[in-house]
Design a protein around this motif. Structure first.
Motif, PDB file in Angstrom:
ATOM      1  N   ARG A 285      40.385 -12.299  23.117  1.00 28.05           N
ATOM      2  CA  ARG A 285      39.761 -11.616  22.188  1.00 28.05           C
ATOM      3  C   ARG A 285      38.759 -12.428  21.613  1.00 28.05           C
ATOM      4  NH1 ARG A 285      44.398 -11.047  19.554  1.00 28.05           N
ATOM      5  NH2 ARG A 285      44.754  -8.735  20.123  1.00 28.05           N
ATOM      6  N   GLY A 286      37.653 -11.952  21.315  1.00 28.75           N
ATOM      7  CA  GLY A 286      36.661 -12.723  20.702  1.00 28.75           C
ATOM      8  C   GLY A 286      35.531 -12.950  21.848  1.00 28.75           C
ATOM      9  N   ILE A 287      35.753 -12.696  23.066  1.00 28.54           N
ATOM     10  CA  ILE A 287      34.828 -13.222  24.149  1.00 28.54           C
ATOM     11  C   ILE A 287      33.641 -12.103  24.106  1.00 28.54           C
ATOM     12  CG2 ILE A 287      35.623 -11.533  26.069  1.00 28.54           C
ATOM     13  CD1 ILE A 287      35.433 -14.053  27.876  1.00 28.54           C
ATOM     14  N   GLU A 288      33.750 -10.964  23.671  1.00 30.07           N
ATOM     15  CA  GLU A 288      32.794 -10.026  23.344  1.00 30.07           C
ATOM     16  C   GLU A 288      31.527 -10.404  22.334  1.00 30.07           C
ATOM     17  OE1 GLU A 288      35.581  -9.283  20.001  1.00 30.07           O
ATOM     18  OE2 GLU A 288      35.805  -9.772  22.284  1.00 30.07           O
ATOM     19  N   ARG A 289      32.133 -11.501  21.690  1.00 33.80           N
ATOM     20  CA  ARG A 289      30.843 -11.948  20.471  1.00 33.80           C
ATOM     21  C   ARG A 289      30.212 -13.117  21.303  1.00 33.80           C
ATOM     22  NH1 ARG A 289      34.591 -13.128  15.287  1.00 33.80           N
ATOM     23  NH2 ARG A 289      32.340 -13.875  14.739  1.00 33.80           N
ATOM     24  N   ALA A 290      30.700 -13.448  22.571  1.00 30.87           N
ATOM     25  CA  ALA A 290      29.899 -14.648  23.038  1.00 30.87           C
ATOM     26  C   ALA A 290      28.376 -14.268  23.449  1.00 30.87           C
ATOM     27  CB  ALA A 290      30.571 -15.069  24.257  1.00 30.87           C
ATOM     28  N   ASP A 291      27.491 -15.220  23.286  1.00 28.10           N
ATOM     29  CA  ASP A 291      26.098 -15.042  23.630  1.00 28.10           C
ATOM     30  C   ASP A 291      26.152 -15.157  25.029  1.00 28.10           C
ATOM     31  OD1 ASP A 291      24.811 -14.915  21.029  1.00 28.10           O
ATOM     32  OD2 ASP A 291      25.694 -16.943  20.960  1.00 28.10           O
ATOM     33  N   SER A 292      26.711 -15.766  25.910  1.00 31.88           N
ATOM     34  CA  SER A 292      26.919 -15.906  27.350  1.00 31.88           C
ATOM     35  C   SER A 292      28.398 -16.119  28.023  1.00 31.88           C
ATOM     36  CB  SER A 292      25.849 -16.977  27.620  1.00 31.88           C
ATOM     37  OG  SER A 292      26.288 -18.355  27.256  1.00 31.88           O
ATOM     38  N   ILE A 293      28.665 -15.584  28.936  1.00 29.66           N
ATOM     39  CA  ILE A 293      29.768 -15.736  29.688  1.00 29.66           C
ATOM     40  C   ILE A 293      29.532 -16.038  31.070  1.00 29.66           C
ATOM     41  CG2 ILE A 293      32.239 -14.346  30.125  1.00 29.66           C
ATOM     42  CD1 ILE A 293      31.297 -12.785  27.809  1.00 29.66           C
ATOM     43  N   VAL A 294      30.636 -16.924  31.632  1.00 27.74           N
ATOM     44  CA  VAL A 294      30.578 -17.142  33.011  1.00 27.74           C
ATOM     45  C   VAL A 294      31.987 -16.449  33.499  1.00 27.74           C
ATOM     46  CG1 VAL A 294      31.093 -19.027  34.889  1.00 27.74           C
ATOM     47  CG2 VAL A 294      29.205 -19.137  33.246  1.00 27.74           C
TER      48      VAL A 294
END
Length: 471
Positions: A285-294
């Motif tokens: 929860r909250g990963i959808e607010r990340a600017d970038s994801i690996v």
């Protein structure tokens, strides 16, 4: 063309060699799945090197099958249900077959004409994954070779977007820094040092008793960095950490980054795919607010290594990472061409990574990834319960992912003696070859560590593992 080249490019020779290799690998897969061979036949490095040096000195052999057989025999067997070591998935056979196709086609994807299909498939796969992570309609991304390069790429983008000056054009004129959990993967530290941040530019945030970043310390650590003249441009959250599989509080990190206009990067190399499971989605929860994801496809998505996604909430940001003229590749270096992937990746001649993912999605659907995550995360929780019922073992922390850390304990031994005992146990397991597991250090103490990567592993295998560890 000489006769040797004519033979080497013979379609009939390829047909015969490929059929023989597939038969060999199918037999190996069956033996490994059913546990009819050891997980690993361990040899010391110098012994292994000596064998292959001797082999290299032999006359050439037009039949490569004996060589293939020896390579299989002398490799660790990831498809064995008692492989519980590193975070590498047993690849889906279909993905491996696709690797044969992409290896022969050999399409470099940096320029559209050299990788027409691969670039199109990459666009589709990235937008699919961005959608499942709920990054929004402006999201997109790219594929690259492994989590280390992916994290470096994302942090380079963060610096390009967020740094006070144009580092790419003017050089590094500011004292820049990132904030990251002390339990983050070592590649984040490596990326920061490659970028010239130095030791002072890597601000490590302590973790709690569950090995999660203490997000309440972000504010005071940020204030302290400012006082030292450092400019923090990004915060890295772990989803999940490597040693224990613990998930940071991504919502708290997102809130902090939003307050201070900082780039939020989520290292979801191992555990980001929890988003594909309704059961385990709350972990990210909250990963959808990340600017970038690996996200590593070769960890929890059963694709052969190395295949890693770098996702951006704003796809346009990805074009700011590498900005160079290359007239022989493309006419305009400034246009945002999704189909010329070399504009956005460190690599130019990049493998057809997308084909493996796309083929699996088209053949099995995304449900196969969901089943994989839930099967292994469920198994880890059952293993933790099993450990709690065995007084001779001590669990380091309740698992959140499919990584479980524990150690053998014995009355009358102090911590140092227990460390030595557990290291000895791990070495014995390696030499025995029936199981494969590793060790880690937590809170200064040695723990045994399993990464449950094989969906064929059962509770019975885990019970057998524990029984084999008793000394």
């Amino acid at each position: 063309m000489g006769s040797l080249l004519t033979t080497a490019y013979s379609s009939e020779s390829f047909r015969q060699q490929a059929h023989a290799l597939v038969d060999l690998l199918a037999d190996h897969l069956e033996r490994a799945k059913t546990g009819r061979e050891a997980v690993i036949t361990y040899q010391e490095p110098d012994e292994q090197l000596a064998f292959w040096r001797q082999d290299f000195a032999q006359p050439v052999n037009a039949n490569p099958l004996p060589l293939f057989e020896e390579m299989v025999r002398r490799s660790i067997h990831l498809h064995h249900p008692q492989f519980m070591g590193h975070q590498i998935a047993p690849p889906l056979p279909l993905a491996a077959i696709t690797g044969l196709l992409t290896g022969l086609l050999n399409q470099g994807t940096g320029v559209y004409e050299m990788g027409m299909t691969a670039n199109a498939l990459e666009r589709i796969v990235m937008q699919w994954l961005a959608g499942r992570l709920e990054l929004g309609t402006d999201a997109g991304g790219l594929l690259t070779s492994g989590g280390t390069l992916a994290n470096l790429t994302a942090l380079l983008t963060a610096r390009a977007v967020s740094a006070p000056t144009d580092v790419w054009g003017e050089g590094n004129t500011d004292r820049l820094a990132i904030m990251v959990s002390e339990e983050a993967h070592y590649c984040v530290d490596r990326a920061a040092r490659i970028m010239g941040l130095g030791t002072d530019g890597i601000i490590t945030i302590p973790v709690n008793d569950r090995f999660q970043m203490r997000t309440e310390l972000l504010e005071p650590y940020w204030q302290e960095a400012k006082a030292k003249g450092l400019t923090v441009f990004a915060v890295v959250g772990s989803a999940c950490s490597t040693s224990t599989g613990a998930y940071d509080n991504l919502t708290a990190i997102a809130d902090f980054c939003e307050t201070h206009s900082l780039w939020f990067h989520a290292d979801g190399a191992h555990g980001g795919v929890a988003a594909l499971s309704e059961k385990y989605k709350p972990l990210v929860r909250g990963i959808e607010r990340a600017d970038s994801i690996v996200v590593d496809f070769h960890k929890m998505m059963m694709i052969p290594a190395l295949v890693t996604a770098v996702l951006y909430r704003r796809d346009a940001d990805s074009y700011r990472t590498f900005q160079q003229k290359a007239q022989y590749l493309w006419a305009d270096a400034t246009t945002k061409d999704w189909f010329n992937s070399g504009k956005r990746t460190f690599e130019c001649t990049k493998l057809m990574m997308s084909a493996k993912i796309y083929t699996v999605l088209r053949t099995y659907g995304e449900e196969i990834f969901t089943d994989y995550v839930e099967t292994l995360y469920d198994l880890a929780r059952r293993f933790a319960r099993l450990l709690s019922q065995r007084p001779e073992f001590e669990l380091a922390v309740e698992p959140e992912s499919n990584i479980v850390c524990f150690r053998y304990v014995r009355t009358g031994l102090d911590d140092n003696e227990l460390d030595q005992l557990n290291s000895h146990i791990r070495k014995q397991v390696l030499n025995d070859g029936r199981f494969y597991m590793v060790q880690t250090t937590l809170r200064g103490r040695v723990y045994l560590r399993v990464s449950l990567m094989n969906p064929l592993t059962t509770d019975e295998h885990l019970e057998s593992l524990l029984n084999s560890l008793i000394v």
